[in-house]
Design an enzyme around this catalytic site. Structure first.
Site, short mmCIF file in Angstrom:
data_model
loop_
_atom_site.label_atom_id
_atom_site.label_comp_id
_atom_site.label_asym_id
_atom_site.label_seq_id
_atom_site.Cartn_x
_atom_site.Cartn_y
_atom_site.Cartn_z
N GLY A 1 35.48 42.75 44.62
CA GLY A 1 36.72 42.00 44.44
C GLY A 1 37.76 42.86 43.74
N GLY B 1 41.24 42.59 41.03
CA GLY B 1 42.14 41.84 40.16
C GLY B 1 43.47 42.58 40.09
N GLY B 2 44.29 42.18 39.17
CA GLY B 2 45.60 42.79 39.05
C GLY B 2 45.55 44.21 38.53
CB VAL C 1 34.85 44.07 40.53
CG1 VAL C 1 33.40 43.91 40.08
CG2 VAL C 1 35.79 43.67 39.39
NE ARG D 1 45.17 36.32 23.74
CZ ARG D 1 46.25 37.01 23.52
NH1 ARG D 1 47.29 36.45 22.94
NH2 ARG D 1 46.33 38.28 23.86
CG ASN E 1 38.73 35.07 34.08
OD1 ASN E 1 38.54 35.96 34.90
ND2 ASN E 1 39.82 34.99 33.35
CG ASP F 1 38.99 39.14 32.91
OD1 ASP F 1 39.20 40.13 32.20
OD2 ASP F 1 39.60 38.92 33.97
N1 LIG Z 1 30.24 40.77 37.32
C1 LIG Z 1 30.71 40.53 38.56
N2 LIG Z 1 29.87 40.36 39.59
C2 LIG Z 1 30.35 40.10 40.83
N3 LIG Z 1 31.67 40.02 41.13
C3 LIG Z 1 32.55 40.20 40.14
C4 LIG Z 1 32.14 40.47 38.81
N4 LIG Z 1 33.24 40.60 38.03
C5 LIG Z 1 34.29 40.41 38.84
N5 LIG Z 1 33.89 40.19 40.12
C6 LIG Z 1 34.74 39.94 41.28
O1 LIG Z 1 35.84 40.81 41.22
C7 LIG Z 1 37.07 40.06 41.27
C8 LIG Z 1 38.10 40.74 40.38
O2 LIG Z 1 37.73 40.58 39.03
P1 LIG Z 1 38.76 40.87 37.86
O3 LIG Z 1 38.13 40.42 36.59
O4 LIG Z 1 39.23 42.26 37.92
O5 LIG Z 1 40.01 40.04 38.27
P2 LIG Z 1 40.44 38.50 38.19
O6 LIG Z 1 39.87 37.84 36.98
O7 LIG Z 1 40.18 37.85 39.52
O8 LIG Z 1 42.00 38.68 38.02
P3 LIG Z 1 42.82 39.07 36.71
O9 LIG Z 1 42.01 40.05 35.91
O10 LIG Z 1 44.03 39.66 37.29
O11 LIG Z 1 43.02 37.77 36.01
C9 LIG Z 1 36.71 38.65 40.81
O12 LIG Z 1 37.54 37.71 41.39
C10 LIG Z 1 35.26 38.52 41.28
O13 LIG Z 1 35.25 38.00 42.60
#
Ligand SMILES: Nc1ncnc2c1ncn2[C@@H]1O[C@H](COP(=O)(O)OP(=O)(O)OP(=O)(O)O)[C@@H](O)[C@H]1O
Length: 479
Positions: free
Chosen positions: A22, A24-25, A29, A136, A142, A155
């Site tokens: 996945g 995020g901003g 991951v 926060r 999350n 997160d």
């Molecule tokens: N430990 C993990 N195991 C499996 N997939 C994960 C894990 N952590 C994150 N992901 C996947 O990666 C994606 C991106 O995670 P990330 O924490 O970078 O961003 P987010 O929380 O979606 O967005 P932002 O950080 O911008 O709020 C998540 O939406 C999730 O689907």
């Protein structure tokens, strides 16, 4: 998932890249296979555009913070962190096959499951608060689910130390789950705003959308912010959701912070009441209740502090159950946005990344570094979270007696099965919690009203099952 293309997975010694999980901003991951011990892990890698020294520092601070907190059963486990050969910081985390954030818009989650998730995550948030840390950014995306289906909060990238966020500092903001005082910029986050976000998250899981999003309407972040500021929560249109649950959520999402549950634990307790009303097995939130969490005393009306833990001196007879708070203690875009300072609200009106993400993120990064540094200084010595599982040997109190003495309720029980070092955690009907070694607990309340307690044995940092609730009516004219 982000609309941008994922970055190239870095070469990490000891790990073999498998696939993208996945985006995020600020990070991608990836799934990697770790060589020793052999296991599949999720590796979060910061985008190179953000990978300056400050970002590296915050990433490693986040790793340290999560490592401290992640012994909690409902907080994502972080195994290690580092910086790749191409200069990008990364976190190696437990691989979670699914995310509540992915599921709730696609499938209708059952009320029992949502209550279980809500209570587990509230327990994680409560434990973070007792360690002096605000998350926060509590929101469905999350909350991941482990291979065993357990929900875990992830997160902590924009976490802050309770009470340390200065008004001029930037803060990450996921608009649909943020409290009115946070979207308006009046608050940078406190326990009350986290209670709102917990309520908004549980609401979302039941509704399949965030609370103020409505189909067929303009759901731009600016419009959402206007609706959030009015805080008129639309009823959940589900016949299987009991009125009591709607009341709990309405309370959590009260416009006035002081009308909300006073802690994440109180929110969890109210969800447990809903479970009881529905006749489903009660979920126990995992809460850290070690001495550090209730050592100090602070102003009871200060909402940025943790309240509700009372240390009872076994040598003195407790008189009243007054709390002695502790000190230590677009709409479908789930992404965190970064708001500039309170004085520049115009920068906060986007649901996606703000127009200048790099600069904004930098501010947040700096804040996080400062916050995390303080956290680390404090957390390393103070966070003692439970890691063991209850093997069923912790006794359950089943003989609570209740009498009235001096117009007060006196609850007492036996300690036959207790061993050296056991404590009793008393949860009273007014939502307070106290921990003590003695087997008697006194409390007052409104004359003529009933007062109730449950007692739970805490052994070696681990809570057993709570007792049945015991109630007694206070006499008229008690005070
Ligand atoms: N430990 C993990 N195991 C499996 N997939 C994960 C894990 N952590 C994150 N992901 C996947 O990666 C994606 C991106 O995670 P990330 O924490 O970078 O961003 P987010 O929380 O979606 O967005 P932002 O950080 O911008 O709020 C998540 O939406 C999730 O689907």
């Amino acid at each position: 998932m982000s609309s941008r293309l994922p970055s190239a997975p870095p070469v990490l010694p000891g790990f073999t890249y498998s696939s993208i999980l996945g985006s995020g901003g600020f990070a991608d991951v990836f799934l990697y296979e770790q060589e020793t011990p052999r296991r599949r892990v999720a590796v979060k890698v910061m985008l190179s555009g953000y990978a300056d020294q400050a970002a590296r520092d915050v990433f490693s601070a986040e790793a340290d913070l999560m490592a401290q907190l992640s012994t909690h059963p409902a907080i994502l486990t972080v195994h290690q962190s580092g910086v790749s050969a191409d200069g990008r910081p990364y976190l190696v985390m437990e691989m979670c096959p699914s995310s509540v954030g992915d599921r709730y818009r696609r499938e209708r989650l059952g009320v029992a499951e949502v209550l279980r998730i809500g209570i587990a995550i509230a327990g994680a948030v409560e434990s973070a608060h007792r360690a002096g840390v605000l998350h926060r950014d509590i929101k469905p995306s999350n909350i991941l689910q482990t291979a065993y289906g357990n929900p875990v909060l992830s997160d902590f990238g924009i976490a802050a130390v309770i009470g340390t966020v200065a008004p001029e500092q930037s803060v990450g903001l996921s608009v649909p789950w943020s409290a009115p005082e946070v979207v308006s910029g009046a608050s940078q986050g406190d326990i009350a705003s986290e209670v709102w976000s917990l309520g908004a998250t549980v609401y979302s899981l039941l509704a399949g959308r965030s609370p103020f999003e409505s189909s067929g309407s303009d759901n731009t972040p600016a419009e959402l912010m206007t609706r959030i500021s009015r805080a008129k929560l639309p009823p959940l249109d589900r016949s299987d959701v009991p009125e009591r649950l709607e009341v709990v959520l309405r309370r959590a999402m009260s416009r006035r912070p002081d009308a909300r549950q006073r802690s994440a634990l109180e929110f969890a307790r109210e969800l447990q009441m809903v479970e009881a009303e529905l006749g489903i097995a009660q979920t126990q939130p995992d809460i850290a209740v070690d001495e550090w969490a209730h050592a100090a005393v602070s102003d009871p009306v200060d909402r940025t502090r943790q309240t509700a833990i009372r240390q009872v001196d076994p040598g003195r007879r407790p008189r009243r159950s007054r709390p002695v708070p502790s000190e230590a203690a677009s709409a479908d875009d789930a992404r965190t946005v970064v708001r500039e300072s309170v004085g520049s609200p115009g920068r906060s009106t986007t649901g996606r990344r703000v127009a200048e993400p790099r600069r904004s993120r930098r501010s947040a990064v700096i804040l996080s570094v400062a916050a995390a540094t303080v956290v680390l200084a404090a957390a390393v010595t103070t966070v003692v979270l439970t890691a063991e599982r209850d093997d069923g040997t912790i006794p359950v109190v089943n003989d609570i007696a209740a009498t009235i003495e001096d117009d007060m309720a006196v609850f007492s029980w036996s300690s036959e099965d207790a061993v050296e070092g056991d404590n009793f955690v008393i949860t009273s009907s007014d939502g307070r919690e106290s921990i003590q070694r003695t087997t008697e607990y006194r409390m007052d309340g409104t004359p003529g009203d009933p007062v109730c307690v449950t007692v739970t044995v805490r052994r070696a940092g681990r809570l057993g099952e709570p007792s049945a609730e015991k109630c007694i009516d206070l006499p008229d004219g008690a005070g």
